[in-house]
Scaffold this motif. Structure first.
Motif, PDB file in Angstrom:
ATOM      1  N   GLU A   1      -1.402  -9.886  24.921  1.00  0.00           N
ATOM      2  CA  GLU A   1      -1.106  -8.915  25.984  1.00  0.00           C
ATOM      3  C   GLU A   1      -0.624  -7.604  25.355  1.00  0.00           C
ATOM      4  O   GLU A   1      -0.995  -6.524  25.789  1.00  0.00           O
ATOM      5  N   THR A   2       0.248  -7.754  24.353  1.00  0.00           N
ATOM      6  CA  THR A   2       0.857  -6.577  23.724  1.00  0.00           C
ATOM      7  C   THR A   2       0.725  -6.689  22.211  1.00  0.00           C
ATOM      8  O   THR A   2       0.908  -7.775  21.654  1.00  0.00           O
ATOM      9  N   VAL A   3       0.406  -5.574  21.563  1.00  0.00           N
ATOM     10  CA  VAL A   3       0.339  -5.522  20.100  1.00  0.00           C
ATOM     11  C   VAL A   3       1.283  -4.412  19.644  1.00  0.00           C
ATOM     12  O   VAL A   3       1.193  -3.283  20.120  1.00  0.00           O
ATOM     13  N   VAL A   4       2.202  -4.766  18.749  1.00  0.00           N
ATOM     14  CA  VAL A   4       3.153  -3.786  18.229  1.00  0.00           C
ATOM     15  C   VAL A   4       2.868  -3.596  16.743  1.00  0.00           C
ATOM     16  O   VAL A   4       2.816  -4.569  15.982  1.00  0.00           O
ATOM     17  N   ILE A   5       2.700  -2.333  16.334  1.00  0.00           N
ATOM     18  CA  ILE A   5       2.331  -2.031  14.940  1.00  0.00           C
ATOM     19  C   ILE A   5       3.578  -1.601  14.161  1.00  0.00           C
ATOM     20  O   ILE A   5       4.220  -0.603  14.503  1.00  0.00           O
ATOM     21  N   CYS A   6       3.915  -2.368  13.132  1.00  0.00           N
ATOM     22  CA  CYS A   6       5.118  -2.091  12.314  1.00  0.00           C
ATOM     23  C   CYS A   6       4.753  -2.058  10.834  1.00  0.00           C
ATOM     24  O   CYS A   6       5.378  -2.736  10.013  1.00  0.00           O
ATOM     25  N   VAL A   7       3.720  -1.315  10.494  1.00  0.00           N
ATOM     26  CA  VAL A   7       3.273  -1.283   9.098  1.00  0.00           C
ATOM     27  C   VAL A   7       3.907  -0.087   8.380  1.00  0.00           C
ATOM     28  O   VAL A   7       4.414   0.828   9.025  1.00  0.00           O
ATOM     29  N   PRO A   8       3.890  -0.080   7.062  1.00  0.00           N
ATOM     30  CA  PRO A   8       4.595   0.989   6.335  1.00  0.00           C
ATOM     31  C   PRO A   8       3.939   2.359   6.496  1.00  0.00           C
ATOM     32  O   PRO A   8       2.713   2.452   6.641  1.00  0.00           O
ATOM     33  N   THR A   9       4.778   3.390   6.430  1.00  0.00           N
ATOM     34  CA  THR A   9       4.286   4.775   6.411  1.00  0.00           C
ATOM     35  C   THR A   9       4.941   5.484   5.220  1.00  0.00           C
ATOM     36  O   THR A   9       5.912   6.208   5.378  1.00  0.00           O
ATOM     37  N   PRO A  10       4.394   5.239   4.035  1.00  0.00           N
ATOM     38  CA  PRO A  10       4.984   5.846   2.822  1.00  0.00           C
ATOM     39  C   PRO A  10       4.491   7.282   2.611  1.00  0.00           C
ATOM     40  O   PRO A  10       3.819   7.853   3.474  1.00  0.00           O
ATOM     41  N   LEU A  11       4.833   7.818   1.469  1.00  0.00           N
ATOM     42  CA  LEU A  11       4.286   9.115   1.050  1.00  0.00           C
ATOM     43  C   LEU A  11       3.296   8.862  -0.080  1.00  0.00           C
ATOM     44  O   LEU A  11       3.447   7.899  -0.836  1.00  0.00           O
ATOM     45  N   ASP A  12       2.306   9.737  -0.198  1.00  0.00           N
ATOM     46  CA  ASP A  12       1.363   9.579  -1.308  1.00  0.00           C
ATOM     47  C   ASP A  12       1.906  10.277  -2.571  1.00  0.00           C
ATOM     48  O   ASP A  12       3.056  10.749  -2.572  1.00  0.00           O
ATOM     49  N   GLU A  13       1.088  10.369  -3.603  1.00  0.00           N
ATOM     50  CA  GLU A  13       1.589  10.913  -4.874  1.00  0.00           C
ATOM     51  C   GLU A  13       1.959  12.394  -4.770  1.00  0.00           C
ATOM     52  O   GLU A  13       2.692  12.923  -5.596  1.00  0.00           O
ATOM     53  N   HIS A  14       1.493  13.079  -3.718  1.00  0.00           N
ATOM     54  CA  HIS A  14       1.882  14.481  -3.512  1.00  0.00           C
ATOM     55  C   HIS A  14       3.013  14.596  -2.492  1.00  0.00           C
ATOM     56  O   HIS A  14       3.273  15.676  -1.970  1.00  0.00           O
ATOM     57  N   ARG A  15       3.651  13.491  -2.186  1.00  0.00           N
ATOM     58  CA  ARG A  15       4.718  13.401  -1.179  1.00  0.00           C
ATOM     59  C   ARG A  15       4.236  13.847   0.204  1.00  0.00           C
ATOM     60  O   ARG A  15       4.985  14.380   1.020  1.00  0.00           O
TER      61      ARG A  15
END
Ligand SMILES: NC(=O)c1ccc[n+]([C@@H]2O[C@H](COP(=O)([O-])OP(=O)(O)OC[C@H]3O[C@@H](n4cnc5c(N)ncnc54)[C@H](O)[C@@H]3O)[C@@H](O)[C@H]2O)c1
Length: 428
Positions: free
Chosen positions: A86-100
């Motif tokens: 019924e519901t999908v909650v997305i909790c995946v990482p949101t990092p920075l890349d090599e250029h921040r």
């Protein structure tokens, strides 16, 4: 506009995508509250450990996890579970890349996986911290593109920032108000009704972007205020001012002031990483978000400042840093947790190693700690370590430390948290 409703035969009420510091507490809370919940992660090792009842997240004990498994929580790497949710909650990482710069790779990968299974009537919520415009922009496009469904009409879409404070014994998921902003008013209500089953208070925003911005405002506010007191700590020392005493006095004002405290630098995700999502977005408008960039610069210099204070303290007793035995107490990024992501201990160790110090780390939460691939000698308790060192640096006030005993036993102490007193103690 149709209010998307749950599908008729939905055996799973919730799928949580990403079972880390954020997703696992959501999945456990939901299962404890009786929701038929599945946790989905791409990391087979994480899933196997969770399935076996071993938690890798500070705020969830093995006992709690096992309780949730007994309540019906299941964990899997199989994305086909999404189709029945019924519901999908997305909790995946949101990092920075090599250029921040923001790296939304995990969010997009998760979104594309969900899009392939998307069914009419589902509610999709993004919890990962990101810049305003992500949910109603690239996330929406990916969900609609692969499914042929329309957000706000065929399925509900919302953003709800995660506010977890690892190690906080008072504020947990359930008693921390949850901000919710949907693509449409109906999406907001659908998401608010869902979170109303998990938390005591739901706060609605006018849209997804306001919910995304609320999270970044919270993080930036802390980032800026911590940098303010860090900058003040450096010149307060030179002016002979006890900044902690001044902060305590200012905090007696019952309105208009909230105390923040200096330290050896900022760590974790919320302070050093997340505000970059906003400043990067603002730069695309052609100018800078100067407060964030300045805060980054000031707090980023603190580890070098701590190293310079160590050098001066040893110099005063006629010792060079080279060959000095220095104990670093508390290597994780905050007290009473095992998370060492972005910890300021790493740049401090780089500085002290470059000066030739003989370092030993003390942290009850870590069994190993490496900086640039070189392991640090480690102990779990300061007892026996600080007596034998030339200087001890208090980086984190883990409750497990008897810091009064450290102040009494170590020949010299640099307390970056400003709470110790004594003849051998210097404060930041
Ligand atoms: N940790 C915190 O204290 C905290 C606080 C506030 C906000 N946040 C935000 O919450 C979000 C998640 O952070 P976290 O600390 O839980 O991260 P984490 O690294 O602890 O966990 C993320 C999990 O997601 C999994 N994953 C990655 N890609 C996936 C995919 N495509 N499909 C399924 N699973 C996938 C990983 O294997 C991992 O287990 C981030 O946006 C972060 O900024 C974290």
């Amino acid at each position: 506009m149709t209010d998307p409703q749950p599908g008729p035969a939905a055996p799973v009420e919730l799928v949580v995508v990403g079972l880390g510091y954020v997703g696992l507490p959501v999945a456990v809370e939901a299962a404890e509250r009786g929701l038929r919940t599945v946790g989905l992660d791409v990391d087979a090792g994480v899933v196997a450990a969770l399935h076996g009842g071993t938690s890798h997240v500070d705020d969830i004990t093995d006992e709690q996890l096992r309780g949730a498994l007994a309540c019906g929580l299941t964990v899997t790497t199989d994305p086909t579970v999404l189709a029945g949710a019924e519901t999908v909650v997305i909790c995946v990482p949101t990092p920075l890349d090599e250029h921040r710069a923001p790296d939304l790779g995990a969010v997009f990968a998760a979104t594309e996986t969900i899009a392939r299974q998307l069914r009419p009537g589902q509610l999709i919520v993004l919890e990962s911290t990101t810049y305003p415009g992500t949910t109603d922009g690239p996330v929406r496009e990916r969900l609609e593109g692969a499914s042929g469904l329309v957000a706000g009409r065929d399925f509900a879409l919302a953003f709800s920032p995660e506010r977890i404070d690892p190690g906080n014994p008072t504020y947990r998921l359930a008693n921390t108000p949850k901000v919710v902003g949907g693509l449409t008013a109906a999406c907001t209500e659908r998401a608010a009704a869902f979170y109303g089953r998990l938390v005591d208070t739901v706060v609605r925003t006018s849209g997804c972007r306001e919910a995304e911005m609320a999270k970044l405002l919270e993080n930036t506010y802390r980032h800026v205020n911590i940098a303010l007191v860090n900058e003040m700590a450096v010149f307060s020392h030179e002016l002979g001012v006890d900044l902690w005493d001044a902060i305590a006095a200012a905090a007696s004002k019952p309105f208009g002031f909230e105390p923040f405290y200096p330290g050896p630098g900022v760590g974790g995700h919320c302070i050093p990483i997340d505000p970059n999502y906003l400043s990067h977005r603002v730069r695309a408008l052609g100018y800078q978000f100067r407060f964030v960039e300045l805060a980054q610069e000031i707090s980023g210099r603190m580890p070098a400042y701590v190293a310079s204070r160590v050098q001066l303290m040893l110099n005063d007793v006629g010792k060079p840093v080279r060959g000095a035995r220095i104990a670093l107490l508390g290597l994780t990024y905050k007290a009473d947790i095992a998370d060492d992501r972005e910890t300021p201990a790493r740049p401090l160790i780089r500085h002290l190693r470059s000066l030739g110090a003989d370092l030993v780390g003390v942290d009850p939460y870590l069994d190993r700690f490496e900086v640039d691939g070189v392991p640090l000698e480690l102990a779990h308790t300061p007892v026996g370590v600080v007596e034998a060192c030339d200087l001890a640096v208090v980086l984190q006030r883990h409750r497990a430390f008897d810091l009064e005993a450290v102040a009494a036993a170590a020949p010299l102490v640099l307390d970056t948290r400003g709470t110790l007193r004594g003849p051998s103690v210097h404060r930041l």
